[in-house]
Design a protein around this motif. Structure first.
Motif, PDB file in Angstrom:
ATOM      1  N   ILE A  12       5.182  17.033  25.239  1.00 36.32           N
ATOM      2  CA  ILE A  12       5.737  16.611  23.950  1.00 36.32           C
ATOM      3  C   ILE A  12       4.654  16.644  22.865  1.00 36.32           C
ATOM      4  CG2 ILE A  12       6.634  14.555  22.734  1.00 36.32           C
ATOM      5  CD1 ILE A  12       8.060  13.916  25.485  1.00 36.32           C
ATOM      6  N   CYS A  13       3.475  16.121  23.194  1.00 37.54           N
ATOM      7  CA  CYS A  13       2.437  16.003  22.163  1.00 37.54           C
ATOM      8  C   CYS A  13       1.741  17.328  21.870  1.00 37.54           C
ATOM      9  CB  CYS A  13       1.426  14.923  22.551  1.00 37.54           C
ATOM     10  SG  CYS A  13       2.231  13.321  22.648  1.00 37.54           S
ATOM     11  N   GLU A  50      13.497  14.402  20.955  1.00 34.87           N
ATOM     12  CA  GLU A  50      13.280  14.638  19.526  1.00 34.87           C
ATOM     13  C   GLU A  50      12.629  13.414  18.879  1.00 34.87           C
ATOM     14  OE1 GLU A  50      15.733  17.396  16.881  1.00 34.87           O
ATOM     15  OE2 GLU A  50      16.628  15.420  16.553  1.00 34.87           O
ATOM     16  N   VAL A 106       9.008  13.302  19.778  1.00 33.67           N
ATOM     17  CA  VAL A 106       8.245  14.291  18.996  1.00 33.67           C
ATOM     18  C   VAL A 106       7.994  13.754  17.587  1.00 33.67           C
ATOM     19  CG1 VAL A 106       8.398  16.579  17.894  1.00 33.67           C
ATOM     20  CG2 VAL A 106       8.950  16.343  20.317  1.00 33.67           C
ATOM     21  N   ILE A 155      11.265  23.145  18.855  1.00 32.46           N
ATOM     22  CA  ILE A 155      10.456  22.854  20.042  1.00 32.46           C
ATOM     23  C   ILE A 155      11.382  22.806  21.248  1.00 32.46           C
ATOM     24  CG2 ILE A 155       9.104  21.063  21.226  1.00 32.46           C
ATOM     25  CD1 ILE A 155       7.800  20.392  18.548  1.00 32.46           C
ATOM     26  N   ILE A 181      11.463  21.855  25.162  1.00 25.07           N
ATOM     27  CA  ILE A 181      10.680  21.088  26.135  1.00 25.07           C
ATOM     28  C   ILE A 181      11.147  21.411  27.562  1.00 25.07           C
ATOM     29  CG2 ILE A 181      10.122  18.746  26.971  1.00 25.07           C
ATOM     30  CD1 ILE A 181       8.764  19.187  24.335  1.00 25.07           C
ATOM     31  N   VAL A 190      14.457  19.722  18.294  1.00 21.56           N
ATOM     32  CA  VAL A 190      13.867  19.640  19.636  1.00 21.56           C
ATOM     33  C   VAL A 190      14.972  19.769  20.679  1.00 21.56           C
ATOM     34  CG1 VAL A 190      12.500  18.202  21.206  1.00 21.56           C
ATOM     35  CG2 VAL A 190      12.022  18.140  18.753  1.00 21.56           C
ATOM     36  N   GLU A 240       3.181  20.313  21.919  1.00 22.82           N
ATOM     37  CA  GLU A 240       4.082  21.106  21.066  1.00 22.82           C
ATOM     38  C   GLU A 240       4.231  20.466  19.678  1.00 22.82           C
ATOM     39  OE1 GLU A 240       4.500  24.011  22.256  1.00 22.82           O
ATOM     40  OE2 GLU A 240       3.779  23.361  24.213  1.00 22.82           O
ATOM     41  N   ALA A 241       4.275  19.133  19.632  1.00 27.09           N
ATOM     42  CA  ALA A 241       4.360  18.454  18.323  1.00 27.09           C
ATOM     43  C   ALA A 241       3.114  18.766  17.494  1.00 27.09           C
ATOM     44  CB  ALA A 241       4.512  16.954  18.522  1.00 27.09           C
TER      45      ALA A 241
END
Ligand SMILES: [Zn+2]
Length: 228
Positions: A83-84, A9, A12, A73, A75, A33, A86-87
């Motif tokens: 991570i990036c 988290e 993110v 999100i 993961i 997250v 979805e962020a």
């Protein structure tokens, strides 16, 4: 010790901050997250129906997912790429307010290709070495003959293929164009804020990107190049 979910988290959130700084974006409601590990429970995060099935399917193959309806999100692999991407989806959906629009029939393929393009682009900012796994596959728009053969040989979801093939190809090119200053920060910012509420506007943007500004291979020479 902090749980795996809370570690992810904060990664993110850090990337959401970086995107906001880079493109001068407003503050968004931060997502929850979760790591799909031992203690993960769909019931606990209140995920049911279509979203739950979709998420289960993705998680079983180590994929990650931004669940739009819940601002969550999930993961599946602890890597900067997951991570990036979805962020970035979360930042994009919040800024452009695409929640009510992305599953609509009108402009479905174009909008979802643009969503994946932006997700891929965001992940490349953090992981420039990320490879586009779709690059080697035939393009349904440019390599029609090969694409038809490919379709006969393999069994896959056509819409999904169209979205990821175009999204990732365009995302890779958008990144190349951005780092070489061919595309401006302002252009990316506008993309992240565009809600495509005008009828036909998403198809127009898709065509403009795919056939025009990001069409590195087939781009027609500009007037000035012709006259030289
Ligand atoms: Zn994605």
């Amino acid at each position: 010790m902090a749980s795996k979910s809370s570690v992810l988290e904060s990664k993110v959130y850090d990337f959401i901050d970086e995107l906001a700084d880079e493109f001068d974006l407003p503050v968004i409601p931060l997502p929850e997250v979760y790591w799909v590990g031992k203690n993960f429970s769909y019931d606990r995060i209140g995920l049911f129906g279509e979203d739950r099935e979709d998420c289960k399917e993705k998680a079983s193959s180590g994929k990650s997912m931004f669940i739009v309806s819940k601002n969550i999100i999930v993961i599946g692999e602890d890597s900067p790429v997951h991570i990036c991407e979805e962020a970035t989806h979360c930042v994009h959906f919040s800024n452009a307010d695409l929640r009510s629009r992305y599953r609509r029939k009108e402009g479905f393929l174009a909008l979802n290709s643009i969503i994946e393009m932006i997700g891929f682009f965001g992940s490349k900012l953090q992981s420039p070495s990320r490879k586009n796994i779709y690059r080697a596959y035939p393009d349904p728009l440019f390599d029609r003959k090969e694409y038809i053969k490919f379709e006969e040989k393999f069994c896959f979801d056509r819409e999904n293929y169209f979205i990821y093939k175009n999204g990732y190809d365009m995302g890779e090119k958008l990144y190349d164009a951005y780092i070489s200053s061919e595309i401006s920060k302002e252009f990316i910012r506008e993309l992240l804020l565009n809600d495509f509420s005008k009828k036909g506007s998403v198809d127009l943007m898709f065509s403009y990107l795919k056939l025009g500004v990001l069409n590195f291979e087939n781009r027609l020479p500009t007037q000035t190049q012709v006259s030289r």
